[in-house]
Motif scaffolding. Structure first.
Motif, mmCIF file in Angstrom:
data_model
loop_
_atom_site.group_PDB
_atom_site.id
_atom_site.type_symbol
_atom_site.label_atom_id
_atom_site.label_comp_id
_atom_site.label_asym_id
_atom_site.label_seq_id
_atom_site.Cartn_x
_atom_site.Cartn_y
_atom_site.Cartn_z
ATOM 1 N N MET A 109 0.828 -1.209 0.000
ATOM 2 C CA MET A 109 0.000 0.000 0.000
ATOM 3 C C MET A 109 0.864 1.262 0.000
ATOM 4 S SD MET A 109 -3.104 -0.936 -0.271
ATOM 5 C CE MET A 109 -4.038 0.499 0.146
ATOM 6 N N GLU A 110 2.103 1.146 0.466
ATOM 7 C CA GLU A 110 3.015 2.290 0.424
ATOM 8 C C GLU A 110 3.311 2.713 -1.006
ATOM 9 O OE1 GLU A 110 6.528 1.542 2.706
ATOM 10 O OE2 GLU A 110 5.426 1.413 4.588
ATOM 11 N N VAL A 111 3.296 1.774 -1.929
ATOM 12 C CA VAL A 111 3.490 2.102 -3.340
ATOM 13 C C VAL A 111 2.302 2.933 -3.833
ATOM 14 C CG1 VAL A 111 3.725 1.145 -5.669
ATOM 15 C CG2 VAL A 111 4.930 0.085 -3.747
ATOM 16 N N LEU A 112 1.096 2.550 -3.432
ATOM 17 C CA LEU A 112 -0.086 3.339 -3.806
ATOM 18 C C LEU A 112 -0.080 4.706 -3.128
ATOM 19 C CD1 LEU A 112 -2.866 0.597 -3.769
ATOM 20 C CD2 LEU A 112 -1.668 1.584 -5.732
ATOM 21 N N LEU A 113 0.429 4.762 -1.912
ATOM 22 C CA LEU A 113 0.567 6.049 -1.233
ATOM 23 C C LEU A 113 1.528 6.946 -1.993
ATOM 24 C CD1 LEU A 113 0.101 7.936 1.214
ATOM 25 C CD2 LEU A 113 2.022 6.768 2.312
ATOM 26 N N LEU A 114 2.627 6.384 -2.440
ATOM 27 C CA LEU A 114 3.573 7.148 -3.248
ATOM 28 C C LEU A 114 2.892 7.681 -4.503
ATOM 29 C CD1 LEU A 114 6.488 8.062 -4.024
ATOM 30 C CD2 LEU A 114 6.674 5.849 -5.196
ATOM 31 N N ALA A 115 2.132 6.830 -5.181
ATOM 32 C CA ALA A 115 1.427 7.257 -6.395
ATOM 33 C C ALA A 115 0.446 8.383 -6.084
ATOM 34 C CB ALA A 115 0.703 6.074 -7.024
ATOM 35 N N ALA A 116 -0.271 8.289 -4.980
ATOM 36 C CA ALA A 116 -1.230 9.335 -4.618
ATOM 37 C C ALA A 116 -0.525 10.658 -4.328
ATOM 38 C CB ALA A 116 -2.051 8.895 -3.403
ATOM 39 N N VAL A 117 0.574 10.597 -3.599
ATOM 40 C CA VAL A 117 1.314 11.822 -3.261
ATOM 41 C C VAL A 117 1.877 12.472 -4.518
ATOM 42 C CG1 VAL A 117 3.407 12.684 -2.118
ATOM 43 C CG2 VAL A 117 1.865 11.154 -0.901
ATOM 44 N N VAL A 118 2.495 11.670 -5.377
ATOM 45 C CA VAL A 118 3.117 12.216 -6.584
ATOM 46 C C VAL A 118 2.053 12.796 -7.512
ATOM 47 C CG1 VAL A 118 4.445 11.615 -8.647
ATOM 48 C CG2 VAL A 118 5.147 10.755 -6.420
ATOM 49 N N TYR A 119 0.956 12.053 -7.732
ATOM 50 C CA TYR A 119 -0.089 12.573 -8.627
ATOM 51 C C TYR A 119 -0.687 13.857 -8.075
ATOM 52 C CZ TYR A 119 -4.058 13.305 -11.519
ATOM 53 O OH TYR A 119 -4.953 13.902 -12.375
ATOM 54 N N HIS A 120 -1.063 13.834 -6.812
ATOM 55 C CA HIS A 120 -1.718 14.995 -6.209
ATOM 56 C C HIS A 120 -0.803 16.223 -6.262
ATOM 57 C CE1 HIS A 120 -5.280 16.156 -3.904
ATOM 58 N NE2 HIS A 120 -4.500 16.978 -3.233
ATOM 59 N N GLY A 121 0.464 16.014 -5.977
ATOM 60 C CA GLY A 121 1.413 17.128 -6.017
ATOM 61 C C GLY A 121 1.638 17.666 -7.413
ATOM 62 N N GLY A 176 10.148 5.468 -8.015
ATOM 63 C CA GLY A 176 9.986 5.344 -6.570
ATOM 64 C C GLY A 176 9.475 3.976 -6.150
ATOM 65 N N ALA A 177 8.569 3.406 -6.940
ATOM 66 C CA ALA A 177 8.015 2.096 -6.603
ATOM 67 C C ALA A 177 9.078 1.015 -6.687
ATOM 68 C CB ALA A 177 6.845 1.767 -7.530
ATOM 69 N N VAL A 178 9.933 1.092 -7.683
ATOM 70 C CA VAL A 178 11.023 0.115 -7.791
ATOM 71 C C VAL A 178 11.918 0.200 -6.556
ATOM 72 C CG1 VAL A 178 13.128 -0.441 -9.077
ATOM 73 C CG2 VAL A 178 10.992 -0.026 -10.304
ATOM 74 N N SER A 179 12.247 1.413 -6.147
ATOM 75 C CA SER A 179 13.076 1.585 -4.945
ATOM 76 C C SER A 179 12.386 1.022 -3.707
ATOM 77 C CB SER A 179 13.391 3.056 -4.732
ATOM 78 O OG SER A 179 14.087 3.572 -5.821
ATOM 79 N N LEU A 180 11.091 1.299 -3.561
ATOM 80 C CA LEU A 180 10.353 0.794 -2.397
ATOM 81 C C LEU A 180 10.276 -0.728 -2.402
ATOM 82 C CD1 LEU A 180 7.326 3.258 -2.074
ATOM 83 C CD2 LEU A 180 9.109 2.841 -0.376
ATOM 84 N N ILE A 181 10.006 -1.301 -3.554
ATOM 85 C CA ILE A 181 9.874 -2.757 -3.635
ATOM 86 C C ILE A 181 11.214 -3.440 -3.368
ATOM 87 C CG2 ILE A 181 9.379 -4.661 -5.218
ATOM 88 C CD1 ILE A 181 7.173 -2.810 -6.404
ATOM 89 N N ILE A 182 12.292 -2.888 -3.898
ATOM 90 C CA ILE A 182 13.613 -3.457 -3.618
ATOM 91 C C ILE A 182 13.912 -3.387 -2.123
ATOM 92 C CG2 ILE A 182 16.092 -3.060 -3.924
ATOM 93 C CD1 ILE A 182 15.469 -2.324 -6.845
ATOM 94 N N PHE A 183 13.596 -2.249 -1.504
ATOM 95 C CA PHE A 183 13.835 -2.089 -0.069
ATOM 96 C C PHE A 183 12.979 -3.078 0.727
ATOM 97 C CE2 PHE A 183 12.856 -0.059 4.024
ATOM 98 C CZ PHE A 183 14.147 0.038 4.534
ATOM 99 N N MET A 184 11.733 -3.322 0.289
ATOM 100 C CA MET A 184 10.852 -4.261 0.987
ATOM 101 C C MET A 184 11.439 -5.666 0.993
ATOM 102 S SD MET A 184 6.898 -3.549 0.137
ATOM 103 C CE MET A 184 6.947 -2.540 -1.326
ATOM 104 N N PHE A 185 11.975 -6.103 -0.150
ATOM 105 C CA PHE A 185 12.493 -7.458 -0.235
ATOM 106 C C PHE A 185 13.847 -7.614 0.424
ATOM 107 C CE2 PHE A 185 9.465 -7.789 -3.896
ATOM 108 C CZ PHE A 185 8.658 -8.746 -3.293
ATOM 109 N N GLU A 186 14.617 -6.542 0.507
ATOM 110 C CA GLU A 186 15.922 -6.616 1.158
ATOM 111 C C GLU A 186 15.811 -6.455 2.667
ATOM 112 O OE1 GLU A 186 18.443 -3.769 -0.664
ATOM 113 O OE2 GLU A 186 18.791 -4.996 -2.432
ATOM 114 N N GLY A 187 14.896 -5.593 3.109
ATOM 115 C CA GLY A 187 14.827 -5.297 4.532
ATOM 116 C C GLY A 187 13.663 -5.931 5.162
#
Length: 115
Positions: free
Chosen positions: A56-68, A104-115
């Protein structure tokens, strides 16, 4: 069905705005629980650390970026009175939104799987 860029922009801006308000209340629910003790805070924090909320953090990122980005586009159109470029500015903003969200989503997903 409405197919104008103005309606699409309006609809996505409202959806992203509602998503951001929901996130704000969820954030306050978790952070506010610190006053109820470490056990309650840890339990709520564990709830939002599940894989569902991580995605859901990926969707949050999308919402923030679009809205901004759409807000900046609207400010430019209104402030500089360039209404004849609204449609092309929407497409340019949307392409930029997609590129930034994917990066941003690629970065978040990579961080999710590593951490």
């Amino acid at each position: 069905m409405y197919k104008t860029t103005g309606f699409i922009s309006f609809l996505f801006r409202r959806i992203s705005g509602v998503a951001l308000v929901i996130y704000l209340f969820l954030h306050m629910w978790v952070i506010g629980s610190i006053n109820q003790g470490p056990e309650v805070f840890d339990a709520r924090l564990a709830t939002v650390q599940t894989p569902f909320f991580k995605l859901m953090e990926v969707l949050l990122l999308a919402a923030v970026v679009y809205h901004g980005f759409d807000g900046i586009r609207i400010l430019i159109v209104d402030y500089f009175h360039i209404t004849e470029y609204r449609k092309s500015m929407f497409y340019a903003m949307f392409v930029t939104f997609v590129i930034v969200t994917i990066a941003g989503a690629v970065s978040l997903i990579i961080f999710m799987f590593e951490g």
